[in-house]
Structures are given as C-alpha cells and as structure tokens.
Design a protein around this motif. Structure first.
Motif, mmCIF file in Angstrom:
data_model
loop_
_atom_site.group_PDB
_atom_site.id
_atom_site.type_symbol
_atom_site.label_atom_id
_atom_site.label_comp_id
_atom_site.label_asym_id
_atom_site.label_seq_id
_atom_site.Cartn_x
_atom_site.Cartn_y
_atom_site.Cartn_z
ATOM 1 N N SER A 162 35.728 -45.076 16.048
ATOM 2 C CA SER A 162 35.710 -45.943 17.228
ATOM 3 C C SER A 162 34.283 -46.147 17.728
ATOM 4 N N GLN A 163 33.462 -45.085 17.700
ATOM 5 C CA GLN A 163 32.075 -45.242 18.147
ATOM 6 C C GLN A 163 31.261 -46.080 17.164
ATOM 7 N N VAL A 165 32.355 -48.358 14.902
ATOM 8 C CA VAL A 165 32.779 -49.761 14.947
ATOM 9 C C VAL A 165 32.221 -50.426 16.204
ATOM 10 N N GLY A 166 32.172 -49.667 17.300
ATOM 11 C CA GLY A 166 31.602 -50.197 18.538
ATOM 12 C C GLY A 166 30.120 -50.513 18.400
ATOM 13 N N VAL A 167 29.405 -49.694 17.642
ATOM 14 C CA VAL A 167 27.985 -49.972 17.386
ATOM 15 C C VAL A 167 27.849 -51.265 16.584
ATOM 16 N N ALA A 170 28.445 -54.112 19.049
ATOM 17 C CA ALA A 170 27.365 -54.310 20.021
ATOM 18 C C ALA A 170 26.112 -54.870 19.370
ATOM 19 N N PHE A 179 20.189 -53.716 22.724
ATOM 20 C CA PHE A 179 20.851 -52.920 21.699
ATOM 21 C C PHE A 179 20.611 -53.459 20.283
ATOM 22 N N LEU B 118 38.638 -61.141 22.563
ATOM 23 C CA LEU B 118 37.769 -60.374 21.673
ATOM 24 C C LEU B 118 37.998 -60.771 20.211
ATOM 25 N N PHE B 159 25.269 -48.594 25.605
ATOM 26 C CA PHE B 159 25.856 -47.526 24.789
ATOM 27 C C PHE B 159 27.296 -47.244 25.232
ATOM 28 N N SER B 162 29.403 -49.921 23.860
ATOM 29 C CA SER B 162 29.667 -49.788 22.422
ATOM 30 C C SER B 162 30.850 -48.853 22.180
ATOM 31 N N GLN B 163 30.936 -47.767 22.959
ATOM 32 C CA GLN B 163 32.068 -46.851 22.777
ATOM 33 C C GLN B 163 33.375 -47.484 23.247
ATOM 34 N N VAL B 165 34.166 -50.757 23.570
ATOM 35 C CA VAL B 165 34.591 -51.830 22.665
ATOM 36 C C VAL B 165 35.171 -51.218 21.387
ATOM 37 N N GLY B 166 34.570 -50.115 20.943
ATOM 38 C CA GLY B 166 35.088 -49.435 19.759
ATOM 39 C C GLY B 166 36.496 -48.889 19.966
ATOM 40 N N VAL B 167 36.774 -48.415 21.174
ATOM 41 C CA VAL B 167 38.134 -47.950 21.488
ATOM 42 C C VAL B 167 39.119 -49.124 21.429
ATOM 43 N N MET B 169 38.790 -51.769 19.619
ATOM 44 C CA MET B 169 38.948 -52.110 18.204
ATOM 45 C C MET B 169 39.915 -51.140 17.519
ATOM 46 N N ALA B 170 39.696 -49.835 17.722
ATOM 47 C CA ALA B 170 40.498 -48.826 17.030
ATOM 48 C C ALA B 170 41.957 -48.866 17.474
#
Lengths: 207, 207
Positions: A162-163, A165-167, A170, A179, B118, B159, B162-163, B165-167, B169-170
């Motif tokens: 999840s982190q 994919v978020g990177v 971003a 970023f 999204l 940052f 990014s976390q 948005v990753g959540v 996505m997951a």
C-alpha cells in the motif's frame, strides 16, 4: 484474447507463422490465463496449449513463469532480480533496501512501460494481474521471511504494498510537487522506517 | 467543457434554462477552471462568469469554493468536515485521527464517487484537480500545522498522502485479500504511527 488471429486460423495445420506473431500469441494467452486463474494455478504448459505452441518454445522465448508474467505485463526485467537480493539481506534491512531497489527502476526509461501498464490495469475493471503478482509472487517470496507471528506475512506485505503503490501514485501519476522531483535516497530514507514497521513491527489487531 | 450546450446557445439572452442544466454547467465550468488554474487562483466569480450565471447562484447551489470543488470531483461531503476536526486536535493525534475519519467515508456508499474519480485519473483523465486539492487545500489546512522545520509542511503532507492513496488503491482498486476486508480500526491503528512519523518525525534530506 487480444490477438487478431482467430482460433480457426491458429489451428490450421501447416500455416506458416511469423516469429513475432507467435511471441505475441504466447503473451496474449499468458495475460488471459494469469488474469483468469492467477499465477500459481497457471502453468507454462497451459499457456502453451492455449497459444497452440510447444511448452519448450514458451520457455525458449520467455524463460521462467515469473519472467513470462513480467513480459505479459510489460515489466522489462525479471522480478526475481529485485526479489532475489531481498532474500539475501537481513530482514531488518528490507525496509530500506526495497525502495532503493525499486525507485531507480521506476524512475528509469524502462519503468515507463511498467507505470503505463499499471495505469491501464488499474483503470480497467480487472486488476487481477497485479493482484496475483502481489498476492502470490511477492507474498510467497517476501512474506515468508516476515511471517511472525505465523500467518501475518501476507498482511505485512500488503501494508508495504500500500505504501509503495502510493509512492508510485504520488510520484508518477498525481505528480505531486515536490514529491515528483525528490531524490531517490530522500524518499527511500523517509519511507524506510515505515516499511520496516509493517514488516517486523507491531501489527495491531492481528489475531 | 463537457457540457453539451455550446457557448453560442448559452449566451443567447432570455433562453429558458432547466435547473439541472444550470447546475451541471456550473460544475463543468468549475472542473475546467480548477483544472486549468488550480483552486487558489480560481474564484467563484470566474466560475460564474464562465458558466454565464450570477455568482450568488453558484453560492446558492454549492456553498463555499471548497464545497464546489468537492462537488466537481464527486466528493459527496464538504472536505472541511474532515479537515475542520483535524484543526482542533493536538498535532500528535493527527496520524491516528486522519484514517479514522477517512476510512469510514471511503467505505461508505458516498465514497464510491471518490474512488471512481481516482480510477478515471488512472485511466488518463487530467490529475490536476486531485493534485490541486492535495497541494493547495490539504497543504494549507494540515501542512501549516506540521511545518516544522519551516517549509517542511507540504512535503510531510505529501508523504501522508502517498500512504493514504496507497490504502485506497490496496483496499478498493486492487482489492487485496485480506486488506480489502480488514476492519477500519485495524488499518487505522497499523498506519497511524507511520502517518505520525511523516507528520512530526524526522524528515531525512530536508534542507
């Protein structure tokens, strides 16, 4: 099937085939079967049968099943080139090593195809290729090393995913400023303790 | 402009207009101007002029500029309903409070519009609306509280973004199993220390 060749045409005996046609047909069958059944339950033999070629030819063109999967989703290297080194380093260093391996790849010219593929897969209705890769390959190869307490490995890997994919979102898709233009090392050092926390730290609510 | 009404038609004096037509025209102008110029540099007045309506009507239909923005990108609530409470709590609790506010919204029926937005960005829609929202609204409202050392606030917020948005996505797009069915509290408690680390912890390489 995205190939323009129909089944009837493909099965016609003695039909001369161009090499690029055969390669594309193998990739197309691979994408379809990986998406439908996942990576674990899809064999090279099944892909070869679907593409109407000899399994040896699939191996000849694409190597291992993981390499074939990577080719099918336009990852320009064998994922094991990243996963392999992770198996050699101490568990306590994975959080820092992982982004230092991945970010330069994503930033590179090669990474563009991967980002484009990720976009198209995520935008569509069927993200099963990426899901299979995360759930089967990464969980097996990395999750087994952080499976403490037993059974927590897959979940730990999914928080890491999840982190990461978020990177990707971003940096390459939302293109947040600053970023998007941070140095690889700055992102890696900032997220490293957090990735490590997911891998080996406390996992609240894990039964 | 995604409206089907041409400029010539819109400007014709005395043309009777349906309410839903007017509302949609305002949203369409809002999307276009927010995407082109960002949120800060777009005024309600400019949107009203583009949509050929009185600014008071824009306020009447959509409230504040932030509420209009939320409507334009299909966020079904005023973002200040989330951002407001964050301004009241101690900085040390933002990392835990943020996911506890957001996850129930995303999980709800209301959250589907946001997930769809999204997805459309992944499919190639212009990401500038979401980027503006993150860079201007969130950075101003949240980033100002964690701007230590001075100037670090925007990066800290990115940052965190990014976390988060990753959540999304997951959980909603990749639908990783078991991540997709974890309890809100489990995700919140697991990512909370990491969000807090981005907000108030060490920020390597920040000059």
């Amino acid at each position: 099937m995205t190939t323009l060749t129909t089944n009837a045409e493909r099965k016609r005996p003695g039909r001369p085939r161009g090499t690029s046609d055969t390669r594309e047909r193998i990739l197309s069958s691979a994408r379809e079967l990986f998406a439908r059944n996942g990576i674990d339950k899809t064999s090279i033999r099944a892909i070869a049968a679907d593409a109407d070629v000899d399994p040896a030819l699939v191996h000849h063109y694409y190597g291992t099943k993981t390499e074939l999967f990577a080719a099918a989703i336009h990852i320009p290297i064998d994922p094991m080139q990243v996963i392999g080194p992770l198996q050699q380093i101490p568990v306590e260093e994975i959080g820092r090593t992982l982004p230092l391996l991945l970010l330069p790849l994503w930033d590179s010219e090669m990474g563009k195809g991967f980002i484009a593929t990720l976009r198209s897969i995520l935008a569509g209705s069927d993200p099963s290729l990426v899901r299979s890769f995360l759930q089967e390959v990464i969980t097996k190869e990395v999750g087994s090393r952080v499976d403490n307490p037993p059974g927590s490995g897959p979940l730990r890997v999914q928080f890491v995913a999840s982190q990461l994919v978020g990177v990707v979102m971003a940096r390459y898709i939302l293109e947040l400023d600053p970023f998007k233009s941070l140095a690889v090392e700055q992102i890696a050092e900032t997220i490293a303790p957090n990735l490590q926390h997911y891998l080996t730290g406390e996992l609240p609510g894990f039964a």
